[in-house]
Scaffold this motif. Sequence first.
Motif, PDB file in Angstrom:
ATOM      1  N   HIS A   1     -38.676 -54.064  48.697  1.00  0.00           N
ATOM      2  CA  HIS A   1     -38.260 -52.694  49.001  1.00  0.00           C
ATOM      3  C   HIS A   1     -37.000 -52.705  49.869  1.00  0.00           C
ATOM      4  O   HIS A   1     -36.962 -53.371  50.910  1.00  0.00           O
ATOM      5  N   PHE A   2     -35.998 -51.936  49.446  1.00  0.00           N
ATOM      6  CA  PHE A   2     -34.730 -51.837  50.170  1.00  0.00           C
ATOM      7  C   PHE A   2     -34.586 -50.416  50.706  1.00  0.00           C
ATOM      8  O   PHE A   2     -34.729 -49.447  49.952  1.00  0.00           O
ATOM      9  N   ILE A   3     -34.295 -50.297  51.998  1.00  0.00           N
ATOM     10  CA  ILE A   3     -34.214 -48.987  52.633  1.00  0.00           C
ATOM     11  C   ILE A   3     -32.791 -48.445  52.507  1.00  0.00           C
ATOM     12  O   ILE A   3     -31.851 -48.989  53.090  1.00  0.00           O
ATOM     13  N   LEU A   4     -32.649 -47.384  51.739  1.00  0.00           N
ATOM     14  CA  LEU A   4     -31.342 -46.748  51.551  1.00  0.00           C
ATOM     15  C   LEU A   4     -31.080 -45.717  52.643  1.00  0.00           C
ATOM     16  O   LEU A   4     -29.940 -45.503  53.050  1.00  0.00           O
ATOM     17  N   ALA A   5     -32.125 -45.049  53.089  1.00  0.00           N
ATOM     18  CA  ALA A   5     -32.017 -44.050  54.154  1.00  0.00           C
ATOM     19  C   ALA A   5     -33.394 -43.922  54.809  1.00  0.00           C
ATOM     20  O   ALA A   5     -34.418 -44.061  54.146  1.00  0.00           O
ATOM     21  N   GLY A   6     -33.398 -43.660  56.119  1.00  0.00           N
ATOM     22  CA  GLY A   6     -34.662 -43.486  56.824  1.00  0.00           C
ATOM     23  C   GLY A   6     -35.029 -44.691  57.672  1.00  0.00           C
ATOM     24  O   GLY A   6     -34.185 -45.547  57.979  1.00  0.00           O
ATOM     25  N   LYS A   7     -36.303 -44.778  58.005  1.00  0.00           N
ATOM     26  CA  LYS A   7     -36.785 -45.839  58.881  1.00  0.00           C
ATOM     27  C   LYS A   7     -38.255 -46.112  58.574  1.00  0.00           C
ATOM     28  O   LYS A   7     -39.025 -45.185  58.324  1.00  0.00           O
ATOM     29  N   CYS A   8     -38.639 -47.391  58.603  1.00  0.00           N
ATOM     30  CA  CYS A   8     -40.015 -47.782  58.277  1.00  0.00           C
ATOM     31  C   CYS A   8     -40.587 -48.654  59.390  1.00  0.00           C
ATOM     32  O   CYS A   8     -39.859 -49.376  60.062  1.00  0.00           O
ATOM     33  N   ARG A   9     -41.899 -48.578  59.533  1.00  0.00           N
ATOM     34  CA  ARG A   9     -42.596 -49.382  60.552  1.00  0.00           C
ATOM     35  C   ARG A   9     -43.483 -50.413  59.873  1.00  0.00           C
ATOM     36  O   ARG A   9     -44.226 -50.100  58.938  1.00  0.00           O
ATOM     37  N   VAL A  10     -43.398 -51.654  60.374  1.00  0.00           N
ATOM     38  CA  VAL A  10     -44.224 -52.748  59.867  1.00  0.00           C
ATOM     39  C   VAL A  10     -45.339 -52.989  60.876  1.00  0.00           C
ATOM     40  O   VAL A  10     -45.085 -53.190  62.067  1.00  0.00           O
ATOM     41  N   LEU A  11     -46.573 -52.997  60.376  1.00  0.00           N
ATOM     42  CA  LEU A  11     -47.720 -53.026  61.276  1.00  0.00           C
ATOM     43  C   LEU A  11     -48.792 -53.958  60.729  1.00  0.00           C
ATOM     44  O   LEU A  11     -49.046 -53.997  59.523  1.00  0.00           O
ATOM     45  N   PHE A  12     -49.421 -54.721  61.615  1.00  0.00           N
ATOM     46  CA  PHE A  12     -50.554 -55.570  61.240  1.00  0.00           C
ATOM     47  C   PHE A  12     -51.829 -54.933  61.767  1.00  0.00           C
ATOM     48  O   PHE A  12     -51.889 -54.504  62.921  1.00  0.00           O
ATOM     49  N   ARG A  13     -52.838 -54.884  60.920  1.00  0.00           N
ATOM     50  CA  ARG A  13     -54.128 -54.328  61.333  1.00  0.00           C
ATOM     51  C   ARG A  13     -55.197 -55.406  61.192  1.00  0.00           C
ATOM     52  O   ARG A  13     -55.388 -55.965  60.110  1.00  0.00           O
TER      53      ARG A  13
ATOM     54  N   SER B   1     -48.991 -59.280  53.828  1.00  0.00           N
ATOM     55  CA  SER B   1     -49.516 -59.690  55.133  1.00  0.00           C
ATOM     56  C   SER B   1     -49.401 -58.585  56.174  1.00  0.00           C
ATOM     57  O   SER B   1     -49.776 -58.782  57.330  1.00  0.00           O
ATOM     58  N   ALA B   2     -48.873 -57.422  55.788  1.00  0.00           N
ATOM     59  CA  ALA B   2     -48.714 -56.318  56.738  1.00  0.00           C
ATOM     60  C   ALA B   2     -48.703 -54.995  55.990  1.00  0.00           C
ATOM     61  O   ALA B   2     -48.646 -54.941  54.764  1.00  0.00           O
ATOM     62  N   ASN B   3     -48.745 -53.938  56.770  1.00  0.00           N
ATOM     63  CA  ASN B   3     -48.712 -52.569  56.254  1.00  0.00           C
ATOM     64  C   ASN B   3     -47.343 -51.978  56.618  1.00  0.00           C
ATOM     65  O   ASN B   3     -46.839 -52.201  57.709  1.00  0.00           O
ATOM     66  N   VAL B   4     -46.725 -51.248  55.698  1.00  0.00           N
ATOM     67  CA  VAL B   4     -45.427 -50.624  55.974  1.00  0.00           C
ATOM     68  C   VAL B   4     -45.527 -49.129  55.683  1.00  0.00           C
ATOM     69  O   VAL B   4     -45.976 -48.731  54.602  1.00  0.00           O
ATOM     70  N   THR B   5     -45.094 -48.323  56.655  1.00  0.00           N
ATOM     71  CA  THR B   5     -45.177 -46.870  56.552  1.00  0.00           C
ATOM     72  C   THR B   5     -43.816 -46.260  56.882  1.00  0.00           C
ATOM     73  O   THR B   5     -43.101 -46.757  57.751  1.00  0.00           O
ATOM     74  N   ALA B   6     -43.469 -45.179  56.205  1.00  0.00           N
ATOM     75  CA  ALA B   6     -42.220 -44.472  56.501  1.00  0.00           C
ATOM     76  C   ALA B   6     -42.372 -43.713  57.814  1.00  0.00           C
ATOM     77  O   ALA B   6     -43.312 -42.942  57.984  1.00  0.00           O
TER      78      ALA B   6
END
Length: 227
Positions: free
Chosen positions: A47-59, A89-94
């Motif tokens: 996944h390539f981010i063209l605009a915005g911001k994402c958070r990578v999180l481990f649960r 290995s992680a969760n990614v959310t906008a």
Amino acid sequence: MDDLRAIPLFKDLGEERAKAVASRCRWRNYDTNELIIDYEDESDEVHFILAGKCRVLFRSPTGREIILGELGEGTYFGELAAIDGTPRSANVTAMHRSRLCIMPGRLFMDLATEVPSVSRHMLANLAGLVRSLNARLAEHSFLQTKERLYAELIRQSKPRTGHEGQRIVSPPPFHHDLANRIGCRREVVSRELSALAKAGLTEKSRGGLILCDPDELNRRISKAMEK
């Protein structure tokens, strides 16, 4: 369709190849807090981010969450699954409304092995990731909670314009976010931030949290590392 060469990794692709690759990708918008990929997903898309911001999180299996990082425009994630085929290995959310280019893992690997500039960029990105994770591991191995908090504040900060020697975290960080980044309870972060304010090392402003003496915070981190 968006121009694939707007993504730094592919800026050196020729026009025709960029168009051909773009036609095999998906281009999608995500709403704030929308899940993009989840832990243990078996997909291999990059996944390539063209605009915005994402958070990578481990649960963890017990539900505990640790924030691994945040990614902005021009960055990408998911390449590990494309490389080795293992589940996510992680969760990614906008974090905000975001637009992403989603590339099949096989296509990504073809580009990484056939286009030298893509290969070099990817290797440099992986090297940076390893160095960052090594630094975080060292902090968790050698530092107490308060020093890990100092390190995280410095990492999130930038020089404060017009105030030499000071740095600022802007916007001001949420206590629960800091806790999730350094692996502790929110109450512990609140207590340590209060202690820093009383010592005159931090100060609140409308624009963020000011680090009045980041050199002192670094000295405390270095001292703890030497023990």
